[in-house]
Enzyme design. Sequence first.
Site, mmCIF file in Angstrom:
data_model
loop_
_atom_site.group_PDB
_atom_site.id
_atom_site.type_symbol
_atom_site.label_atom_id
_atom_site.label_comp_id
_atom_site.label_asym_id
_atom_site.label_seq_id
_atom_site.Cartn_x
_atom_site.Cartn_y
_atom_site.Cartn_z
ATOM 1 N N ARG A 275 -4.415 -2.578 11.087
ATOM 2 C CA ARG A 275 -5.688 -2.353 11.966
ATOM 3 C C ARG A 275 -5.652 -0.491 12.021
ATOM 4 O O ARG A 275 -4.742 -0.008 11.976
ATOM 5 C CB ARG A 275 -5.624 -2.822 13.249
ATOM 6 C CG ARG A 275 -6.602 -2.022 14.143
ATOM 7 C CD ARG A 275 -6.762 -2.593 15.713
ATOM 8 N NE ARG A 275 -7.518 -3.997 15.382
ATOM 9 C CZ ARG A 275 -8.028 -4.798 16.505
ATOM 10 N NH1 ARG A 275 -7.871 -4.243 17.671
ATOM 11 N NH2 ARG A 275 -8.611 -5.819 16.188
ATOM 12 N N HIS B 159 -14.224 -6.420 10.707
ATOM 13 C CA HIS B 159 -13.257 -7.060 11.218
ATOM 14 C C HIS B 159 -13.224 -8.462 10.593
ATOM 15 O O HIS B 159 -13.775 -9.279 11.329
ATOM 16 C CB HIS B 159 -13.470 -6.963 12.731
ATOM 17 C CG HIS B 159 -12.307 -7.413 13.553
ATOM 18 N ND1 HIS B 159 -11.018 -8.102 12.924
ATOM 19 C CD2 HIS B 159 -12.072 -7.401 14.865
ATOM 20 C CE1 HIS B 159 -10.139 -8.566 14.033
ATOM 21 N NE2 HIS B 159 -10.629 -7.866 15.141
ATOM 22 N N LYS C 43 4.284 11.771 11.551
ATOM 23 C CA LYS C 43 4.841 12.770 10.745
ATOM 24 C C LYS C 43 3.940 13.278 9.840
ATOM 25 O O LYS C 43 4.389 14.116 8.944
ATOM 26 C CB LYS C 43 6.167 12.403 10.283
ATOM 27 C CG LYS C 43 7.106 11.837 11.418
ATOM 28 C CD LYS C 43 8.383 11.497 10.623
ATOM 29 C CE LYS C 43 9.426 10.957 11.674
ATOM 30 N NZ LYS C 43 10.683 10.143 10.950
ATOM 31 N N ARG D 181 -5.292 -9.636 21.092
ATOM 32 C CA ARG D 181 -5.435 -10.967 20.155
ATOM 33 C C ARG D 181 -5.105 -10.747 18.889
ATOM 34 O O ARG D 181 -4.490 -11.624 18.202
ATOM 35 C CB ARG D 181 -6.922 -11.314 20.593
ATOM 36 C CG ARG D 181 -7.228 -12.407 21.458
ATOM 37 C CD ARG D 181 -8.863 -11.998 21.816
ATOM 38 N NE ARG D 181 -8.677 -10.664 22.387
ATOM 39 C CZ ARG D 181 -8.455 -10.237 23.644
ATOM 40 N NH1 ARG D 181 -8.437 -11.260 24.320
ATOM 41 N NH2 ARG D 181 -8.556 -8.990 23.714
ATOM 42 N N THR D 182 -5.699 -9.635 18.329
ATOM 43 C CA THR D 182 -5.774 -9.762 16.897
ATOM 44 C C THR D 182 -3.912 -9.688 16.329
ATOM 45 O O THR D 182 -3.586 -10.436 15.511
ATOM 46 C CB THR D 182 -6.243 -8.627 16.107
ATOM 47 O OG1 THR D 182 -7.696 -8.840 16.648
ATOM 48 C CG2 THR D 182 -6.487 -8.592 14.630
HETATM 49 C C1 NCD Z 1 -12.558 -6.774 18.796
HETATM 50 C C2 NCD Z 1 -12.210 -5.526 18.021
HETATM 51 O O1 NCD Z 1 -11.081 -5.242 17.998
HETATM 52 O O2 NCD Z 1 -13.148 -5.126 17.281
HETATM 53 N N1 NCD Z 1 -11.567 -7.344 19.431
HETATM 54 C C3 NCD Z 1 -10.846 -8.282 18.741
HETATM 55 O O3 NCD Z 1 -10.136 -8.008 17.790
HETATM 56 N N2 NCD Z 1 -11.081 -9.563 19.162
HETATM 57 C C4 NCD Z 1 -13.626 -6.491 19.748
HETATM 58 C C5 NCD Z 1 -13.614 -5.558 20.646
HETATM 59 O O4 NCD Z 1 -12.469 -4.701 20.729
HETATM 60 O O5 NCD Z 1 -14.455 -5.237 21.500
#
Ligand code: NCD
Length: 303
Positions: free
Chosen positions: A101, A129, A80, A51-52
């Site tokens: 991320r 997040h 590397k 999703r993100t």
């Molecule tokens: C979440 C995350 O990555 O922290 N997912 C997301 O970005 N919607 C929640 C999860 O991974 O449980």
Amino acid sequence: MRHLIDPMDLNVQETKELLALANDIILHKDKYSEVCKGKKLATLFFEPSTRTRLSFEAAMMELGGNVLGFSSADSSSATKGESVHDTVQVVGCYADIIAMRHPKEGAPLLASLKSPVPIINAGDGGHYHPTQTLTDLLTIQREKGRLEDFTIGFCGDLKFGRTVHSLIKALSRYPNIRYILISPKELQVPDYIRTEVFENKHISYRQVESMDEVIGELDVLYMTRVQRERFFNEADYIRLKDTYILDTDKLKKAKQELSILHPLPRVNEISTKVDDDPRACYFRQALNGKYVRMALIMKLLEL
Ligand code: NCD
């Protein structure tokens, strides 16, 4: 130059304006279809995501911009031995804004210290997040019509769930919110959330282990999966993973106006039968994530 690293990096007024912009984008998509023409977003994902990352990329495309990036550390020069400092200084030559991320807590903050372009924290370890938080705030506002005066239950892995930490921190700035933290003892919120957020701001909260005993009180239920990748041993994960399963039976005790949120991905913690219940908001929430990221990209690029 602004970055979004911590959920508190946007103040209440800025958050309000950002959510208003997201709502306007939802109503008038065409108006925004070229605002990022000629701009590029880089998605640097050193940890898995569906999703993100895809909602960031869809967001930039719907703004008329372009995207580039990688979706795992294996396909980047991190293998590397390149540092995040160097990676962002290089990617900053190719892109106008970066969503990152990383499994290490604080990596996006470190990156932002050297980056020539805005950095968005798209999840750093079990820490924060903030763009999921904006998604959650937009969803609560759209579903409930307000960001104050409600009872919210956080259920599941409150220890490792970064979406929980971010949302609690962001909500602590709004009045009259009652918090019920539903988790096994081993998965309670970390001490820094208890001290820095609840105690520091004199916000009361309840910690319980049973969902049944509180579900009838809730206006919002924020379900989470047990974060397998952050456990030190698999046996603990297996023992705890199915502690809470929300099903249609449990929902009989809940309010008619309950809103059920989940950042997704779901594993077993919500029965798929619940998806047809109008109180299930999690797929609408995932869609909101794209619009709020469109608004955020515009804000950080000052468009
Ligand atoms: C979440 C995350 O990555 O922290 N997912 C997301 O970005 N919607 C929640 C999860 O991974 O449980």
